[in-house]
Design a protein around this motif. Sequence first.
Motif, PDB file in Angstrom:
ATOM      1  N   ILE A   1       0.840  -1.196   0.000  1.00 57.91           N
ATOM      2  CA  ILE A   1       0.000   0.000   0.000  1.00 57.91           C
ATOM      3  C   ILE A   1       0.872   1.242   0.000  1.00 57.91           C
ATOM      4  O   ILE A   1       1.854   1.322   0.728  1.00 57.91           O
ATOM      5  CB  ILE A   1      -0.920   0.047   1.227  1.00 57.91           C
ATOM      6  N   SER A   2       0.481   2.212  -0.811  1.00 58.83           N
ATOM      7  CA  SER A   2       1.127   3.518  -0.834  1.00 58.83           C
ATOM      8  C   SER A   2       0.030   4.571  -0.724  1.00 58.83           C
ATOM      9  O   SER A   2      -0.975   4.504  -1.429  1.00 58.83           O
ATOM     10  CB  SER A   2       1.905   3.695  -2.136  1.00 58.83           C
ATOM     11  N   PHE A   3       0.212   5.536   0.172  1.00 57.93           N
ATOM     12  CA  PHE A   3      -0.761   6.601   0.368  1.00 57.93           C
ATOM     13  C   PHE A   3      -0.216   7.908  -0.179  1.00 57.93           C
ATOM     14  O   PHE A   3       0.947   8.250   0.059  1.00 57.93           O
ATOM     15  CB  PHE A   3      -1.050   6.802   1.862  1.00 57.93           C
TER      16      PHE A   3
ATOM     17  N   ILE B   1      -2.210   2.096  -4.759  1.00 56.78           N
ATOM     18  CA  ILE B   1      -1.937   3.498  -4.448  1.00 56.78           C
ATOM     19  C   ILE B   1      -3.259   4.171  -4.095  1.00 56.78           C
ATOM     20  O   ILE B   1      -4.158   4.263  -4.935  1.00 56.78           O
ATOM     21  CB  ILE B   1      -1.285   4.221  -5.643  1.00 56.78           C
ATOM     22  N   ILE B   2      -3.369   4.634  -2.856  1.00 54.71           N
ATOM     23  CA  ILE B   2      -4.559   5.333  -2.398  1.00 54.71           C
ATOM     24  C   ILE B   2      -4.372   6.807  -2.748  1.00 54.71           C
ATOM     25  O   ILE B   2      -3.500   7.472  -2.198  1.00 54.71           O
ATOM     26  CB  ILE B   2      -4.786   5.152  -0.883  1.00 54.71           C
ATOM     27  N   ILE B   3      -5.164   7.309  -3.672  1.00 57.08           N
ATOM     28  CA  ILE B   3      -5.037   8.679  -4.159  1.00 57.08           C
ATOM     29  C   ILE B   3      -5.787   9.651  -3.261  1.00 57.08           C
ATOM     30  O   ILE B   3      -5.241  10.651  -2.818  1.00 57.08           O
ATOM     31  CB  ILE B   3      -5.578   8.801  -5.606  1.00 57.08           C
ATOM     32  N   LEU B   4      -7.048   9.369  -2.999  1.00 58.26           N
ATOM     33  CA  LEU B   4      -7.898  10.249  -2.194  1.00 58.26           C
ATOM     34  C   LEU B   4      -8.843   9.445  -1.329  1.00 58.26           C
ATOM     35  O   LEU B   4      -9.317   8.382  -1.735  1.00 58.26           O
ATOM     36  CB  LEU B   4      -8.773  11.113  -3.100  1.00 58.26           C
ATOM     37  N   ILE B   5      -9.114   9.984  -0.162  1.00 54.16           N
ATOM     38  CA  ILE B   5     -10.180   9.468   0.696  1.00 54.16           C
ATOM     39  C   ILE B   5     -10.927  10.700   1.165  1.00 54.16           C
ATOM     40  O   ILE B   5     -10.326  11.644   1.665  1.00 54.16           O
ATOM     41  CB  ILE B   5      -9.619   8.707   1.916  1.00 54.16           C
ATOM     42  N   ASP B   6     -12.236  10.709   0.958  1.00 56.76           N
ATOM     43  CA  ASP B   6     -13.008  11.881   1.351  1.00 56.76           C
ATOM     44  C   ASP B   6     -14.467  11.489   1.529  1.00 56.76           C
ATOM     45  O   ASP B   6     -14.866  10.380   1.176  1.00 56.76           O
ATOM     46  CB  ASP B   6     -12.890  12.978   0.291  1.00 56.76           C
TER      47      ASP B   6
ATOM     48  N   SER C   1      -2.283  13.691   0.322  1.00 55.59           N
ATOM     49  CA  SER C   1      -3.646  14.154   0.615  1.00 55.59           C
ATOM     50  C   SER C   1      -4.468  13.061   1.304  1.00 55.59           C
ATOM     51  O   SER C   1      -5.272  13.353   2.183  1.00 55.59           O
ATOM     52  CB  SER C   1      -4.339  14.642  -0.650  1.00 55.59           C
ATOM     53  N   SER C   2      -4.273  11.809   0.924  1.00 61.00           N
ATOM     54  CA  SER C   2      -5.029  10.738   1.586  1.00 61.00           C
ATOM     55  C   SER C   2      -4.539  10.529   3.018  1.00 61.00           C
ATOM     56  O   SER C   2      -5.332  10.230   3.905  1.00 61.00           O
ATOM     57  CB  SER C   2      -4.961   9.437   0.798  1.00 61.00           C
ATOM     58  N   GLN C   3      -3.250  10.726   3.270  1.00 62.30           N
ATOM     59  CA  GLN C   3      -2.734  10.618   4.637  1.00 62.30           C
ATOM     60  C   GLN C   3      -3.334  11.695   5.525  1.00 62.30           C
ATOM     61  O   GLN C   3      -3.683  11.440   6.676  1.00 62.30           O
ATOM     62  CB  GLN C   3      -1.209  10.737   4.644  1.00 62.30           C
ATOM     63  N   LYS C   4      -3.468  12.898   4.971  1.00 61.05           N
ATOM     64  CA  LYS C   4      -4.025  14.013   5.732  1.00 61.05           C
ATOM     65  C   LYS C   4      -5.480  13.744   6.096  1.00 61.05           C
ATOM     66  O   LYS C   4      -5.903  13.980   7.223  1.00 61.05           O
ATOM     67  CB  LYS C   4      -3.926  15.298   4.911  1.00 61.05           C
TER      68      LYS C   4
END
Length: 89
Positions: free
Chosen positions: A4-6, A69-74, A9-12
């Motif tokens: 997994i790679s974050f 790769i996790i690009i965005l979580i919102d 912006s997804s980490q924030k």
Amino acid sequence: MLKISFSKSSQKILRSPPPKHKHQCALKIQALRLNPLPQDSKLLKGTSFFRCDMGEYRIVYQHNTEILIIILIDKRNDDRIYRRLSRLN
């Protein structure tokens, strides 16, 4: 199992939700490691990104044979997450 790679912006975003939502996100991401194309995922038009829904949140990601790769979580407010995604490109 995929690594997994974050994105930054997804980490924030992962720092801000309540513990229950963090746990739900973590479970969904672990499930994506095992199966990056679950039944509820959809390819976003005009991109190489996929999206899946998890409770009140939407996860935008891409994958290959080795890495997720996790690009965005919102939040699942479609307009907001897609505006943020267009700013990242």
